[in-house]
Design a protein around this motif. Structure first.
Motif, short mmCIF file in Angstrom:
data_model
loop_
_atom_site.label_atom_id
_atom_site.label_comp_id
_atom_site.label_asym_id
_atom_site.label_seq_id
_atom_site.Cartn_x
_atom_site.Cartn_y
_atom_site.Cartn_z
N VAL A 146 -6.77 14.20 7.54
CA VAL A 146 -7.28 15.06 6.57
C VAL A 146 -8.25 14.60 5.79
CG1 VAL A 146 -6.46 16.31 4.18
CG2 VAL A 146 -4.82 15.67 6.19
N LEU A 147 -9.20 15.25 5.37
CA LEU A 147 -10.45 14.97 4.45
C LEU A 147 -10.24 15.55 3.14
CD1 LEU A 147 -13.20 15.53 7.14
CD2 LEU A 147 -13.20 13.63 5.70
N GLY A 158 0.92 -1.16 -0.12
CA GLY A 158 0.08 -0.01 -0.03
C GLY A 158 0.68 1.22 -0.08
N ALA A 159 1.90 1.48 0.78
CA ALA A 159 2.67 2.33 0.89
C ALA A 159 3.54 2.49 -0.68
CB ALA A 159 3.57 2.36 1.97
N GLY A 199 -2.26 6.97 7.53
CA GLY A 199 -2.28 6.69 5.96
C GLY A 199 -3.31 6.14 5.69
N ALA A 200 -4.41 5.34 6.67
CA ALA A 200 -5.61 4.64 6.23
C ALA A 200 -6.75 5.50 5.37
CB ALA A 200 -5.87 4.05 7.37
N ARG A 201 -7.26 4.92 4.62
CA ARG A 201 -7.99 5.89 3.96
C ARG A 201 -9.50 5.32 3.94
NH1 ARG A 201 -3.89 8.01 -0.65
NH2 ARG A 201 -2.29 8.42 0.60
N GLU A 202 -10.61 6.15 3.98
CA GLU A 202 -11.72 5.78 4.07
C GLU A 202 -12.80 6.73 3.01
OE1 GLU A 202 -15.49 5.18 7.54
OE2 GLU A 202 -13.70 5.84 7.90
N ALA A 208 -16.75 9.01 -5.17
CA ALA A 208 -17.09 9.31 -4.01
C ALA A 208 -16.96 10.74 -3.72
CB ALA A 208 -15.78 8.59 -2.86
N GLN A 209 -17.69 11.31 -2.63
CA GLN A 209 -17.73 12.71 -2.40
C GLN A 209 -16.65 13.26 -1.47
OE1 GLN A 209 -21.74 13.07 -0.88
NE2 GLN A 209 -22.10 14.24 -2.41
N ALA A 210 -16.14 12.36 -0.46
CA ALA A 210 -15.10 12.69 0.19
C ALA A 210 -14.13 11.28 0.85
CB ALA A 210 -15.45 13.35 1.67
N VAL A 211 -12.95 11.79 1.26
CA VAL A 211 -12.20 10.71 1.68
C VAL A 211 -11.58 11.01 3.01
CG1 VAL A 211 -9.93 9.21 1.16
CG2 VAL A 211 -11.46 9.23 -0.59
N LEU A 212 -11.56 10.09 3.84
CA LEU A 212 -10.98 10.57 5.04
C LEU A 212 -9.47 9.89 5.15
CD1 LEU A 212 -10.52 11.69 8.04
CD2 LEU A 212 -11.53 9.47 9.08
#
Length: 383
Positions: free
Chosen positions: A275-276, A80-81, A204-207, A195-199
Motif C-alpha cells: 500500500v502507498l 515496532g509492531a 509492514g515495513a515502511r519506506e 514526506a509525500q508518500a510512504v510505501l
C-alpha cells in the motif's frame, strides 16, 4: 506481592509521564507488567500488554516465525509492531511507544544456549535496544525473571524521560549492551507533511518517498473488498505490470484520516498487498508524486475527472489533464453497471480533446464486479 521501593519510586515517575505504551514480552517480563500495575496510575501508562509465550503467538505478532527468538532484531521487530498497535489504540504517535522484551532464562530442562535478554523501545523518532547475557547458574529462574523485568522497567523509564537509574544487580562479568538509532516513523512523516508518500510493504515495513513504478489503484478502502482485489488483479494482467493500492490521507471533501484510522485500514492489507500512503487527494498531485504511473479507476471517477465543474471550467480542467499527461501518467478505466442494468464503460464517456490518449478502457470481459464500499457499509449499518 511486594515491590521494592526503588522500583516503586521509578514506576511512579513513569506513571507521571505523559507517554503510553503497548508492551509485548516473551520468555520473561510478566513481573515487569505486575510491577507496573502494582503502582497506582498504571492505566495512564499501559494501553495493552501481551505475553507471546507460544511460537505461534510470536509469529502472529510479527507475521512470520523469527530466525532467532532472543535477539536484538526480534526485540526491535516486536517493539515496532507494538508501536503500531499503540498508535492505533492510543492515538497521538508522538505520545506512545512500543516496548518489547524477549528472553531465554532458566527453565526445568537443560538449556544449551546462553541465558539472555533483549529489550527494545520504539517511538516516533527512534529505537533503543538493551541486551544482556546472563551468567548461567548465578541466579534462580525467579531471580533471572526479576532482572529481565527490571531491565524492561528501566527501558520504559528511559523512553518516558524518567531521571535517575534503576539498579540491575549485574555480576562483574555481565555487561549491558545498549544501542540507539534515529528511526523516524514514515507514516508520522507523511501526516506531518515531511514526506509525500510512504510505501507500506506486505510485511509492514515502511519506506518514505519510495521510487515506485507500476499501476496504482486509489481509494479509501473502507473497507477493502473483493471488487478492489479483483480490479487490481485484472489491471495487473491487462497492463502486465505490478499494481499497488494507494490510500490518500487527505480527501478534498472529508477530514484527513487520523493515524489510528490509517493503521486500522492498513491492517486489511497486511501480508496481502503493498500500500502507498500519500498526501495527494487529486490525481494531478498524484501524478507529480508517482510519474509514469497508470492510475486504475472506475467509471464514476473517470466521469468526474472530465467534468469541468470540478475544476472551475474547461480551461482549468484541460490544464490539469495536460499536467497529468506531462508526468507520463495515464488512466485505466473499469466499467460498472448502471441503475438500469446496462454496463457503462469508457466508450460511454464524452472525452474532451485534452484527454486524447490519456484514458484506456479495461474491457468488461477482463473485469466486472458490481460491488462498492458504500453498499458494504450500508449493509453493515455504518452509513
Amino acid at each position: 506481592m511486594t515491590t521494592d521501593s526503588d522500583i516503586t519510586s521509578y514506576i511512579e515517575q513513569i506513571h507521571a509521564a505523559p507517554a503510553r505504551i503497548v508492551f509485548e514480552f516473551a520468555g520473561a517480563g510478566s513481573l515487569a507488567l505486575a510491577w507496573l500495575h502494582a503502582v497506582a496510575g498504571s492505566s495512564r501508562t499501559v494501553i495493552e500488554a501481551s505475553d507471546r509465550y507460544a511460537p505461534e503467538s510470536m509469529a502472529d505478532l510479527l507475521g512470520a516465525t523469527p530466525r532467532k527468538f532472543v535477539s536484538q532484531e526480534t526485540a526491535e521487530a516486536m517493539a515496532g509492531a507494538a508501536y503500531q498497535r499503540a498508535v492505533r489504540l492510543g492515538g497521538d504517535p508522538q505520545a506512545v511507544a512500543g516496548v518489547a522484551l524477549t528472553a531465554a532464562i532458566a527453565t526445568d530442562r537443560v538449556r544449551r544456549g546462553e541465558h539472555s535478554c533483549w529489550v527494545a523501545v520504539r517511538d516516533a523518532q527512534r529505537v533503543r535496544s538493551y541486551g544482556l547475557a546472563l551468567r548461567k547458574g548465578a541466579r534462580t529462574r525467579q531471580q533471572e525473571e526479576e532482572l529481565a523485568s527490571r531491565l524492561a522497567v528501566l527501558a520504559i523509564g528511559a523512553a518516558c524521560g524518567v531521571v535517575g537509574a534503576l539498579p540491575l544487580g549485574l555480576e562483574e562479568d555481565e555487561d549491558l549492551a545498549t544501542a540507539a538509532a534515529p528511526s523516524p516513523d514514515p507514516v508520522a512523516q507523511v501526516i506531518a507533511g515531511e514526506a509525500q508518500a510512504v510505501l507500506v510493504d506486505t510485511d509492514g515495513a515502511r519506506e518514505a518517498d519510495p521510487d515506485f513504478h507500476g499501476a496504482l489503484l486509489s481509494g479509501s478502502f473502507n473497507p477493502l473488498h473483493h471488487g478492489h482485489e479483483q480490479l487490481a488483479l485484472a489491471a495487473g494482467r491487462w497492463l502486465r505490470m505490478p499494481v499497488a493500492f494507494e490510500l490518500p490521507i487527505l480527501n478534498a471533501d472529508k477530514p484527513a484520516l487520523s493515524y489510528a484510522e490509517l493503521e486500522r485500514r492498513l491492517g486489511q492489507f497486511r501480508w496481502r498487498y503493498p500500500v502507498l500512503l500519500s498526501r495527494a487527494p487529486l490525481f494531478v498531485q498524484k501524478a507529480a508524486i508517482f510519474p509514469s504511473c497508470v492510475f486504475v479507476i472506475g467509471y464514476d471517477t473517470a466521469a468526474r475527472l472530465i467534468e469541468p465543474r470540478y475544476y472551475g471550467g474547461e480551461p482549468a480542467r484541460d490544464a490539469a489533464l495536460a499536467d497529468i499527461a506531462s508526468f507520463g501518467c495515464r488512466f485505466l478505466v473499469a466499467g460498472r453497471a448502471a441503475r438500469d442494468g446496462a454496463f457503462q464503460s469508457l466508450d460511454d464517456l464524452p472525452l474532451p480533446e485534452a484527454a486524447a490518449g490519456l484514458f484506456l478502457g479495461l474491457p468488461e470481459s477482463a473485469f466486472r464486479v458490481d460491488l462498492s464500499s458504500t453498499e458494504i457499509r450500508e449493509r453493515m449499518g455504518d452509513r
